[in-house]
Design a protein around this motif. Structure first.
Motif: not given
Length: 236
Positions: A130-143, A167-170, A173-174, A214-220
């Protein structure tokens, strides 16, 4: 930000909010924050002001500054906004990449890492990938924003990044969401590299829609369990 110290305080305070170490609704005292961040009150005050402009801190009459609450309404409107802006940006990048291949260098590297990661994602422990994947998705967004030729569009996307990060922290968690998100990012990245502008935009729209759900489901679920302090209606 006028000084390196002020900017450092701003970055650290933003991180505390995005990682929910300062949870939604938490009262913010300049004195307490100055002690926690080992800074004077002036850079703390400036950081609070900047983060209020980014929507991460709100001011309540008689109560002062607090971490902006999360609302289900706010989640929906933020992602509606993102689904307008971000597919437009990735479409531009894919189109421009056809004639300017130098724009695609970062995407080529990300695609290779996504390929390697996707092979392991179904079997490796979530906590490991999870941690390296989330860093990779952030790299994609910034790219995407770095390669987008429309500077105003890129700045607008970057401006709401703090609210999205919290919100991505939420969403993260899924644990069951990770494989699907990996497949979506892999498809997006390949579409950009192939010059498939419409495919990249459509996949990004699909990804944002699923992430929002997913975020709405997790928050609910969190509301019922008392895990998250969430407003049902529009945030004030």
């Amino acid at each position: 930000m006028s000084s390196g110290k002020t900017h450092a305080v701003y970055l650290r305070l933003r991180e505390l909010i995005e990682k929910m170490e300062l949870p939604p609704g938490a009262q913010l005292s300049e004195t307490s924050l100055a002690e926690r961040l080992e800074a004077s009150r002036t850079p703390v005050r400036e950081a609070i002001r900047q983060l209020s402009h980014e929507g991460l801190i709100s001011f309540t009459p008689g109560s002062g500054a607090r971490v902006a609450p999360i609302s289900l309404h706010g989640v929906r409107t933020l992602f509606e906004f993102r689904m307008i802006l971000e597919p437009a940006a990735v479409r531009m990048v894919a189109e421009d990449g056809r004639t300017h291949p130098e724009l695609l260098t970062e995407f080529t590297e990300i695609a290779g890492e996504l390929d390697a990661m996707t092979e392991r994602i179904e079997t490796a422990p979530h906590a490991e990938l999870a941690p390296p994947f989330h860093r990779l998705t952030e790299r994609f967004d910034l790219a995407v924003t770095a390669a987008c030729h429309n500077e105003q569009l890129a700045r607008t996307i970057d401006h709401q990044r703090g609210q999205s990060a919290r919100l991505l922290e939420v969403a993260h968690s899924a644990t069951q969401r990770l494989p699907g998100s990996a497949r979506e990012h892999r498809r997006m990245c390949r579409a950009v590299l192939d010059g498939d502008a419409e495919g990249a935009a459509a996949t990004l729209t699909e990804h944002l829609s699923r992430t929002r759900q997913v975020i709405i489901e997790q928050l609910t679920t969190g509301i019922s369990a008392g895990t998250f302090d969430v407003e049902i209606g529009p945030a004030t």
